[in-house]
Scaffold this active site. Structure first.
Site, PDB file in Angstrom:
ATOM      1  N   GLY A  27       0.791  -1.216  -0.116  1.00  0.00           N
ATOM      2  CA  GLY A  27      -0.096   0.113   0.122  1.00  0.00           C
ATOM      3  C   GLY A  27       0.966   1.310   0.013  1.00  0.00           C
ATOM      4  N   MET A  29       1.650   3.198   2.262  1.00  0.00           N
ATOM      5  CA  MET A  29       2.596   3.403   3.580  1.00  0.00           C
ATOM      6  C   MET A  29       3.549   2.278   3.798  1.00  0.00           C
ATOM      7  SD  MET A  29       1.121   3.881   7.404  1.00  0.00           S
ATOM      8  CE  MET A  29       2.281   3.916   8.824  1.00  0.00           C
ATOM      9  N   ASP A 141      -8.710   6.201  11.402  1.00  0.00           N
ATOM     10  CA  ASP A 141      -8.712   5.922  10.138  1.00  0.00           C
ATOM     11  C   ASP A 141      -9.711   4.556   9.854  1.00  0.00           C
ATOM     12  OD1 ASP A 141      -7.995   5.655   7.360  1.00  0.00           O
ATOM     13  OD2 ASP A 141      -6.517   4.629   7.388  1.00  0.00           O
TER      14      ASP A 141
END
Length: 637
Positions: A27, A29, A141
């Site tokens: 992803g 990150m 999140d």
């Protein structure tokens, strides 16, 4: 294509302990791998930060701090964080490996869920968030990609606090709001600030998405979506899915209120209302709703099991995209087939609902609200009286209740539970710790006022002699200033009794004046006749020996008049015994036993004035002065 073979980390061992076996997700990150913990011989998930983030010192600092906070969470609905390490350029997180799929996979396959099924998923999600909120941790999140459904059907929430590290790092560099914009609370858009009510907002958006199959706001750019969060009102789910009950609309409306003060104040409060609404829906509600919709094909009655390909869902906080085969789905062929499937599903749901009702009807209860503030023994008795099992959980700080009382329960008070279910009691270990203020030099009244203004209560007042702090002024507190302690722990005040006036009886006038002047005192002499005493000898004093004084205070010495032959010449002023005087030893800092030995070996006797501590902090006569052999040295501690 097998991406693992092209990944340079596959096959390496990080930190001499974690062998990377395969890559399962990548992803914005981090990249996520399956790894083997060689020390504990278990399979884990390893989340390795991308190089550009690992090179950012501020990001790494925040990431480590958030990882430590997340690792402290222990809850069955939270993906466990085992470890955080750095190996060269690799900054990584070691987590529980969950075999299953994400809630996003489930939504992709089924489009949307019925209200009972949606609320059944929301309850463990909110229980996980509630555990974090009790610990002072904000997720930041909440979205379907961060909710896992394990192979056994258990729901788990992942990546607690990690969004904060990424967001803070990017805000430092660009000044922009970073996050999953579809779930951002208005305050996150407007100020960048997030608290537990921001998680509640995101959970409300998640519930809207589960019910309708789409997000409440859509736009061509992230900025357009963010603008709607900041200025709009989330529509009622029933506007998109007719037939949804009003209490479900109300849940979404309250959780997504634009003003954070109008939302449930944390996930535990939201969980209680979700459980209440879920309990009010008939067991076959989802099936009847599905049957009432022409051409309905994808409304879930219960969460489906994970795909049979054995893939593992591990999330990335940036986009959460799991690796593996694409989700299964697609349109049903032909309207006749669709109606047949709907009919079979409806009948099956009705039969299942009847069986559940028959099995559990009348066996539901709520966690009593009055449990909070009870003693654990009384709370246990109360819960068992409701047919519930009880266990002791972690102790927590709480400003709501005193030490030793129940501060929180899991599930939360008001939550709907079945008989025999286990309720975890979290007992208060005191109010939230605060820093003890510095009261040095204040009067007792001012010191009390300052402590009480910070939430502390004064638990006692004692006094000590002091050569530097004036009499009646505070020396310190116990615990000392700067220490963080629970505000229900009493704080003691230590006040100064000033300097203790030594016993100067029998001293010559000159020596007595020198000793008092060295203490910073104002000395006055006054004649007083006393038979048998040579002239110039101290026969009295005011204040009396042992009294407390401060620098600048006056001490009056009463001395015998001198016997002079001619005017002030040839006077008997008490100096006749000068040859019998010896130096006074210093015993300050010594233990009382050591001080006694030193004093007696020098030809003096020891008297204890005050003794609070274990060591001598003052003495009279003062060190290195001279006094008559056999005289008394008074010590203070």
């Amino acid at each position: 294509m097998d991406t693992s073979t092209a990944d340079p980390l596959v096959g390496t061992v990080l930190d001499g302990r974690y062998r990377i076996e395969s890559r399962i997700a990548r992803g914005g990150m981090a990249t996520v791998y399956v790894a083997r913990d060689l020390r504990l011989d278990r399979t884990v998930a390893i989340k390795v930060m991308h190089a550009h983030l690992a090179a950012d010192e501020e990001f790494v600092r925040r990431f480590i701090g958030e990882a430590k906070a997340a690792a402290a969470l222990s809850h069955p609905n939270v993906v466990a964080v085992y470890d955080q390490r750095t190996d060269g350029e690799h900054v990584f997180l070691v987590m529980e490996l969950v075999h299953g799929r994400t809630l996003r996979d489930l939504l992709t396959e089924r489009t949307r869920l019925g209200p009972r099924a949606a609320l059944e998923i929301m309850q463990p999600v909110l229980a996980a968030l509630g555990a974090a909120h009790r610990a002072g941790l904000v997720h930041r999140d909440v979205k379907p990609e961060n909710v896992l459904i394990a192979a056994d059907g258990q729901v788990k929430v992942a990546d607690f606090g990690l969004a904060r590290a990424e967001t803070a790092g990017r805000m430092t560099r660009t000044g922009l709001i970073i996050g999953t914009v579809g779930y951002l609370a208005p305050e996150q858009v407007l100020t960048g600030h997030a608290d537990v009510r921001s998680d509640v907002y995101a959970a409300g958006v998640l519930l809207f998405e589960l019910l309708t199959g789409r997000l409440p706001y859509e736009g061509d750019t992230p900025l357009a979506v963010a603008y709607q969060h900041a200025n709009g009102t989330v529509p009622a789910p029933s506007e998109l899915v007719p037939g949804l009950p009003a209490p479900v609309d109300a849940l979404v409306a309250r959780a997504t209120a634009r003003d954070a003060a109008d939302r449930p104040q944390d996930a535990n409060a939201f969980l209680a209302t979700v459980a209440e609404v879920h309990g009010g829906l008939a067991p076959d509600f989802d099936a009847r709703l599905a049957a009432s919709e022409p051409g309905a094909t994808a409304v879930l009655q219960t969460p489906a099991p994970p795909p049979g390909d054995g893939r593992t869902a591990v999330l990335d906080p940036a986009d959460g995209a799991p690796a593996g085969p694409p989700p299964r789905g697609g349109a049903f062929g032909g309207s006749g087939r669709r109606w047949a499937i709907v009919a079979v599903a409806a009948v099956a749901a009705i039969v299942l609902g009847w069986a559940v009702w028959y099995q559990f009807s009348g066996q539901y209860d709520h966690v009593p609200e009055e449990i909070i503030g009870m003693k654990p023994a009384a709370a246990t008795k109360e819960l068992r009286g409701h047919g519930l099992a009880v266990r002791q959980g972690d102790t927590v700080y709480s400003d709501r209740v005193d030490r030793g009382e129940v501060a929180a329960t899991d599930p939360a008070p008001g939550a709907r539970v079945s008989q025999g279910m286990t309720i975890t009691l979290h007992v208060s270990k005191g109010h939230v710790p605060r820093e003890v203020p510095d009261v040095k030099g204040r009067t007792e009244s001012d010191a009390r006022d300052l402590l009480e203004s910070k939430g502390f209560r004064v638990g006692g007042v004692s006094s000590l002699p002091s050569e530097t702090i004036a009499k009646g002024r505070a020396i310190r507190t116990r615990p000392t200033a700067g220490t963080k302690v629970s505000t229900d722990q009493p704080v003691a005040l230590v006040m100064s009794s000033g300097m203790t006036v030594p016993d100067l009886t029998g001293w010559s006038t000159g020596d007595a004046k020198n000793a008092l002047t060295a203490m910073g005192l104002d000395v006055k002499t006054q004649d007083r006749k006393q038979d048998g005493k040579p002239g110039g000898t101290v026969v009295g004093q005011d204040p009396a020996p042992g009294s407390g004084v401060s620098r600048g205070d006056r001490v009056t010495l009463y001395v015998t008049p001198r016997d002079c032959l001619i005017g002030n010449w040839f006077c008997n002023d008490g100096k006749g015994d000068e040859g019998n005087k010896v130096p006074v030893p210093s015993v300050i800092g010594k233990s009382f036993d050591d001080a006694r030995r030193a004093i007696e070996s020098s030809g003096f006797r020891m008297r204890i004035g005050t003794r609070v501590g274990d060591r001598v902090i003052g003495q009279t006569p003062i060190p290195d002065s001279r006094a008559a052999r056999g005289g008394v040295i008074t010590v203070y501690g």
